[in-house]
Design an enzyme around this catalytic site. Structure first.
Site: not given
Ligand code: RTP
Ligand code: MG
Length: 135
Positions: A11, A51, A114, A117, A128
């Site tokens: 990320k 998402y 965070n 993913h 995905e």
């Protein structure tokens, strides 16, 4: 055990912190091979579509904002039990709750920023991977 493929994103917070290599090294030293990988600036549409399952959640706007705040690394990881293994290496969504030695414990600062993913099931992995890399 079967060889699986899972989808991973490093990320924007982790890319900005210059730890792409350190995170990739966690994958490699645990038997996950990077079979696709691309540095990419997500568009708002790409992040929203990715998402989509969280569209109604209160944090959706912040999540899309964050995921488009800088480049990410999208990748496909391959190995035995890759989906569950990657989730284990990542640690809990909230880095404060992530186990010692996990990627989020070591590189993430908050539940929003965070670090990584990872697909949470075979069905998500398939969706995905196709979303970013086609069939
Ligand atoms: P990811 O999808 O990014 O791998 O993370 P995850 O499965 O561990 O967590 P998920 O429930 O799918 O949530 C997706 C991302 O949304 C942010 N989030 N914020 N503020 C909050 O309560 C909250 N909950 C989730 C996190 O950045 C999470 O990674
Ligand atoms: Mg998730």
């Amino acid at each position: 055990m079967a060889i699986e493929r899972t989808f991973s994103i490093i990320k924007p917070d982790a890319v900005a912190k210059n730890v792409i290599g350190k995170i990739a090294s966690r994958f490699e030293s645990n038997g996950l091979k990077m079979v696709e990988m691309q540095l990419k600036q997500l568009t708002r549409e790409e992040a929203e579509g990715f998402y989509a399952e969280h569209k109604e959640r209160p944090f959706f706007g912040d999540l899309v904002e964050f995921m488009t705040s800088g480049p990410v690394v999208v990748q496909v990881l391959e190995g035995e039990n890759a989906i569950a293994l990657n989730r284990e290496l990542m640690g809990a969504t909230n880095p404060q709750e992530a186990a010692e030695g996990t990627i989020r414990r070591d590189f993430a600062q908050s539940i929003d920023a965070n670090a990584v993913h990872g697909s949470d099931s075979p069905a998500s992995a398939e969706r995905e991977i196709a979303y970013f890399f086609g069939k």
